[in-house]
Design a protein around this motif. Structure first.
Motif, PDB file in Angstrom:
ATOM      1  N   LYS A  47       0.858  -1.256  -0.059  1.00  0.00           N
ATOM      2  CA  LYS A  47       0.201  -0.076   0.043  1.00  0.00           C
ATOM      3  C   LYS A  47       0.976   1.343   0.124  1.00  0.00           C
ATOM      4  N   ASN A  48       0.555   2.140  -0.963  1.00  0.00           N
ATOM      5  CA  ASN A  48       1.112   3.372  -0.853  1.00  0.00           C
ATOM      6  C   ASN A  48       2.680   3.370  -1.003  1.00  0.00           C
ATOM      7  N   VAL A  49       3.264   2.489  -1.972  1.00  0.00           N
ATOM      8  CA  VAL A  49       4.417   2.439  -2.396  1.00  0.00           C
ATOM      9  C   VAL A  49       4.658   3.146  -3.617  1.00  0.00           C
ATOM     10  N   ILE A  50       5.181   4.278  -3.601  1.00  0.00           N
ATOM     11  CA  ILE A  50       5.250   5.372  -4.769  1.00  0.00           C
ATOM     12  C   ILE A  50       6.724   5.160  -5.540  1.00  0.00           C
ATOM     13  N   PHE A  51       6.493   4.871  -6.679  1.00  0.00           N
ATOM     14  CA  PHE A  51       7.894   5.066  -7.506  1.00  0.00           C
ATOM     15  C   PHE A  51       7.847   6.282  -8.187  1.00  0.00           C
ATOM     16  N   GLY A  52       8.698   7.179  -7.794  1.00  0.00           N
ATOM     17  CA  GLY A  52       8.841   8.799  -8.373  1.00  0.00           C
ATOM     18  C   GLY A  52       9.660   8.810  -9.593  1.00  0.00           C
ATOM     19  N   GLY A  53      10.392   7.848  -9.938  1.00  0.00           N
ATOM     20  CA  GLY A  53      11.230   8.021 -11.268  1.00  0.00           C
ATOM     21  C   GLY A  53      12.445   9.014 -10.786  1.00  0.00           C
ATOM     22  N   GLY A  54      13.205   9.300 -11.657  1.00  0.00           N
ATOM     23  CA  GLY A  54      14.630  10.042 -11.455  1.00  0.00           C
ATOM     24  C   GLY A  54      13.813  11.796 -11.236  1.00  0.00           C
ATOM     25  N   THR A  55      14.833  12.636 -10.756  1.00  0.00           N
ATOM     26  CA  THR A  55      14.583  13.891 -10.549  1.00  0.00           C
ATOM     27  C   THR A  55      15.725  14.792 -10.459  1.00  0.00           C
ATOM     28  N   ALA A  56      15.785  15.775 -11.384  1.00  0.00           N
ATOM     29  CA  ALA A  56      16.799  16.925 -11.407  1.00  0.00           C
ATOM     30  C   ALA A  56      16.566  17.710 -10.388  1.00  0.00           C
ATOM     31  N   THR A  57      15.676  17.718  -9.117  1.00  0.00           N
ATOM     32  CA  THR A  57      15.613  18.445  -8.285  1.00  0.00           C
ATOM     33  C   THR A  57      15.197  17.799  -6.857  1.00  0.00           C
ATOM     34  N   PRO A  58      16.250  16.960  -6.375  1.00  0.00           N
ATOM     35  CA  PRO A  58      16.053  16.330  -5.431  1.00  0.00           C
ATOM     36  C   PRO A  58      15.526  17.033  -4.170  1.00  0.00           C
ATOM     37  N   GLU A  59      15.885  18.156  -4.015  1.00  0.00           N
ATOM     38  CA  GLU A  59      15.768  18.963  -2.822  1.00  0.00           C
ATOM     39  C   GLU A  59      14.132  19.208  -2.708  1.00  0.00           C
ATOM     40  N   ARG A  60      13.449  19.314  -3.783  1.00  0.00           N
ATOM     41  CA  ARG A  60      11.962  19.543  -3.761  1.00  0.00           C
ATOM     42  C   ARG A  60      11.250  18.291  -3.077  1.00  0.00           C
ATOM     43  N   GLU A  61      11.776  16.962  -3.413  1.00  0.00           N
ATOM     44  CA  GLU A  61      11.345  15.698  -2.879  1.00  0.00           C
ATOM     45  C   GLU A  61      11.679  15.644  -1.290  1.00  0.00           C
ATOM     46  N   PHE A  62      12.774  16.087  -0.879  1.00  0.00           N
ATOM     47  CA  PHE A  62      13.064  16.048   0.600  1.00  0.00           C
ATOM     48  C   PHE A  62      12.134  16.959   1.381  1.00  0.00           C
ATOM     49  N   MET A  63      11.884  18.133   0.778  1.00  0.00           N
ATOM     50  CA  MET A  63      11.076  18.976   1.434  1.00  0.00           C
ATOM     51  C   MET A  63       9.637  18.672   1.522  1.00  0.00           C
ATOM     52  N   ARG A  64       9.106  17.740   0.900  1.00  0.00           N
ATOM     53  CA  ARG A  64       7.947  17.149   1.249  1.00  0.00           C
ATOM     54  C   ARG A  64       7.776  15.831   2.008  1.00  0.00           C
ATOM     55  N   SER A  65       8.975  15.518   2.270  1.00  0.00           N
ATOM     56  CA  SER A  65       9.005  14.097   2.999  1.00  0.00           C
ATOM     57  C   SER A  65       9.427  14.405   4.659  1.00  0.00           C
ATOM     58  N   ASN A  66       9.120  13.402   5.546  1.00  0.00           N
ATOM     59  CA  ASN A  66       9.266  13.626   6.964  1.00  0.00           C
ATOM     60  C   ASN A  66      10.577  12.933   7.179  1.00  0.00           C
ATOM     61  N   ILE A  67      10.952  11.568   6.880  1.00  0.00           N
ATOM     62  CA  ILE A  67      12.250  11.137   7.124  1.00  0.00           C
ATOM     63  C   ILE A  67      12.787  10.474   5.883  1.00  0.00           C
ATOM     64  N   PHE A  68      14.084  10.086   6.114  1.00  0.00           N
ATOM     65  CA  PHE A  68      14.903   9.621   5.021  1.00  0.00           C
ATOM     66  C   PHE A  68      15.332   8.182   5.436  1.00  0.00           C
ATOM     67  N   ALA A  69      15.163   7.088   4.475  1.00  0.00           N
ATOM     68  CA  ALA A  69      15.536   5.856   4.813  1.00  0.00           C
ATOM     69  C   ALA A  69      16.589   5.405   3.776  1.00  0.00           C
ATOM     70  N   PHE A  70      17.665   4.881   4.314  1.00  0.00           N
ATOM     71  CA  PHE A  70      18.547   4.489   3.279  1.00  0.00           C
ATOM     72  C   PHE A  70      19.523   3.243   3.485  1.00  0.00           C
ATOM     73  N   PRO A  71      18.745   1.833   3.543  1.00  0.00           N
ATOM     74  CA  PRO A  71      19.415   0.666   4.302  1.00  0.00           C
ATOM     75  C   PRO A  71      20.130   0.057   3.379  1.00  0.00           C
ATOM     76  N   SER A  72      21.188   0.567   2.764  1.00  0.00           N
ATOM     77  CA  SER A  72      22.330  -0.156   1.990  1.00  0.00           C
ATOM     78  C   SER A  72      22.953  -1.247   2.344  1.00  0.00           C
ATOM     79  N   ASN A  73      22.947  -2.241   1.493  1.00  0.00           N
ATOM     80  CA  ASN A  73      23.795  -3.462   1.814  1.00  0.00           C
ATOM     81  C   ASN A  73      25.183  -2.952   1.490  1.00  0.00           C
ATOM     82  N   GLN A  74      25.691  -2.113   0.950  1.00  0.00           N
ATOM     83  CA  GLN A  74      27.036  -1.596   0.650  1.00  0.00           C
ATOM     84  C   GLN A  74      27.128  -0.433  -0.208  1.00  0.00           C
ATOM     85  N   ASP A  75      27.586   0.548   0.603  1.00  0.00           N
ATOM     86  CA  ASP A  75      27.443   1.903   0.158  1.00  0.00           C
ATOM     87  C   ASP A  75      28.996   2.666   0.486  1.00  0.00           C
ATOM     88  N   GLY A  76      30.046   3.274  -0.217  1.00  0.00           N
ATOM     89  CA  GLY A  76      30.880   3.833   0.278  1.00  0.00           C
ATOM     90  C   GLY A  76      30.822   4.942   1.080  1.00  0.00           C
TER      91      GLY A  76
END
Length: 386
Positions: free
Chosen positions: A261-290
């Motif tokens: 439910k309510n899993v939204i695929f937003g595609g790529g963006t040239a303005t990531p700051e706008r997407e952050f500004m309408r969100s509450n928290i950021f999740a980044f559960p990477s298995n491997q990210d330098g």
């Protein structure tokens, strides 16, 4: 002093090209940059005459087309760069990038250079091991990194004088396989603090929105995030996934998202700051990210973050203050932390303010000065010993 900077991706563009820009700019402002080797570049403060370019294209029946195979591109660039380096006399410093530099680094060594290899991901054998395990879990049989690429990248790290890394996570993967600590130089990345800023007003809706941004892939742990979201099943909430699909992971992620439910695929963006500004928290559960520069970008926008132990940007996150650092590949931990923020909206705001304050410590100017200072110091010491 002759300092050659070599990077096999377009300079001053996104991703590695942006990091390369800041690194070379630091060397230029230090007054020690001689020349940059790159497939292409976008104009910047560094004068045009300091660049040599090798457009990576192939001739087809329809004209010229970009070479898509990364291994071929990296090797062609490395070969071209090695021939350009032959044109120089004595070289004091060669600064290249992992995958792009074995042949050219060897030529530079013969010319007396102290060499640096920039590695933005975990040590490559660790990377292959962990990703091989993760793809096996989801039923994908793939040689994630070829033996040929392993051999080349290990040779680069073995033969260079210094390996530059962006996080303690990456540094430790090198030390764990036997590299001496003094060979590994740590320099965390930066963030554009003028572009990525907190929003001034409230939200346009009352949806609790969790955002992920980056390549939608098994490597980034997106399937675990979707799994946790489905398990939570919280009302008036949305999981926003911003970015394009990794080819190997597309089917896995889309299958995981079925009936969610309510899993939204937003595609790529040239303005990531706008997407952050309408969100509450950021999740980044990477298995491997330098590192994961997007973590700092979210923090700079005032978002508390949830990151995994295998995300290099965890260095910027104090657990329980700017967000949470959780075990890698742990769906239950993801559920617990997302649910904590959902039920404690005051903590979202409080941790978000701390996240912005923490991000202020990681500006690009600091990154540039650390790198240029380290290179200049090492070269000065090396020259004095000679």
């Amino acid at each position: 002093m002759v300092v050659i900077y070599s990077v096999g991706v377009p300079f001053n563009y996104s991703g590695l090209g942006n990091t390369a820009y800041h690194a070379a700019l630091g060397l230029y402002r230090e007054g020690i940059l001689t020349h940059i080797l790159t497939p292409d570049f976008r104009e910047c403060e560094i004068p045009k005459e300091k660049f040599s370019t090798f457009p990576l294209r192939k001739i087809t029946s329809k004209g010229h087309a970009r070479i898509r195979n990364y291994t071929i591109k990296d090797n062609l660039f490395d070969l071209w760069a090695s021939r350009k380096i032959q044109d120089f006399g004595k070289i004091n410093v060669f600064y290249g990038w992992s995958h792009h530099s074995l042949i050219s680094m060897r030529i530079a060594h013969k010319k007396g250079a102290i060499t640096f290899i920039d590695r933005q991901s975990a040590e490559i054998r660790f990377q292959r091991e962990i990703m091989g395990r993760e793809f096996k879990k989801v039923g994908v049989s793939v040689d994630f990194i070829s033996s040929r690429n392993i051999k080349k990248t290990v040779s680069e790290a073995n033969e260079t004088d210094f390996v530059v890394v962006p996080s303690t996570f990456v540094r430790n993967t090198f030390i764990d396989v036997g590299y001496p600590e003094e060979k590994i130089l740590l320099n965390p990345l930066g963030v554009d603090l003028e572009r990525f800023v907190p929003k001034n007003d409230g939200f346009e809706d009352d949806i609790f929105r969790v955002i992920f941004m980056g390549i939608l892939s098994v490597q980034k742990g997106v399937h675990y995030l979707i799994r946790a979201w489905k398990k939570l099943d919280i009302p008036k909430a949305e999981l926003l996934l911003v970015g394009g699909f990794d080819r190997l992971s597309r089917e896995v992620i889309l299958n995981e998202a079925k009936n969610g439910k309510n899993v939204i695929f937003g595609g790529g963006t040239a303005t990531p700051e706008r997407e952050f500004m309408r969100s509450n928290i950021f999740a980044f559960p990477s298995n491997q990210d330098g590192f994961g520069s997007v973590v700092l970008e979210a923090m700079a926008c005032g978002l508390p973050v949830i990151v995994s132990q295998n995300t290099g940007a965890k260095d910027c996150v104090r657990d329980g203050l700017e967000g949470f650092v959780i075990p890698t590949a742990d769906v239950d931990a993801l559920c617990d932390r997302i649910n904590y923020f959902y039920k404690n909206r005051d903590k979202v705001e409080e941790m978000g303010r701390r996240a912005r304050e923490q991000a202020l410590k990681y500006d690009w100017e600091s990154y540039r000065k650390r790198l240029a200072g380290s290179v200049a110091h090492i070269v000065t010491c090396g020259l004095s010993e000679k």
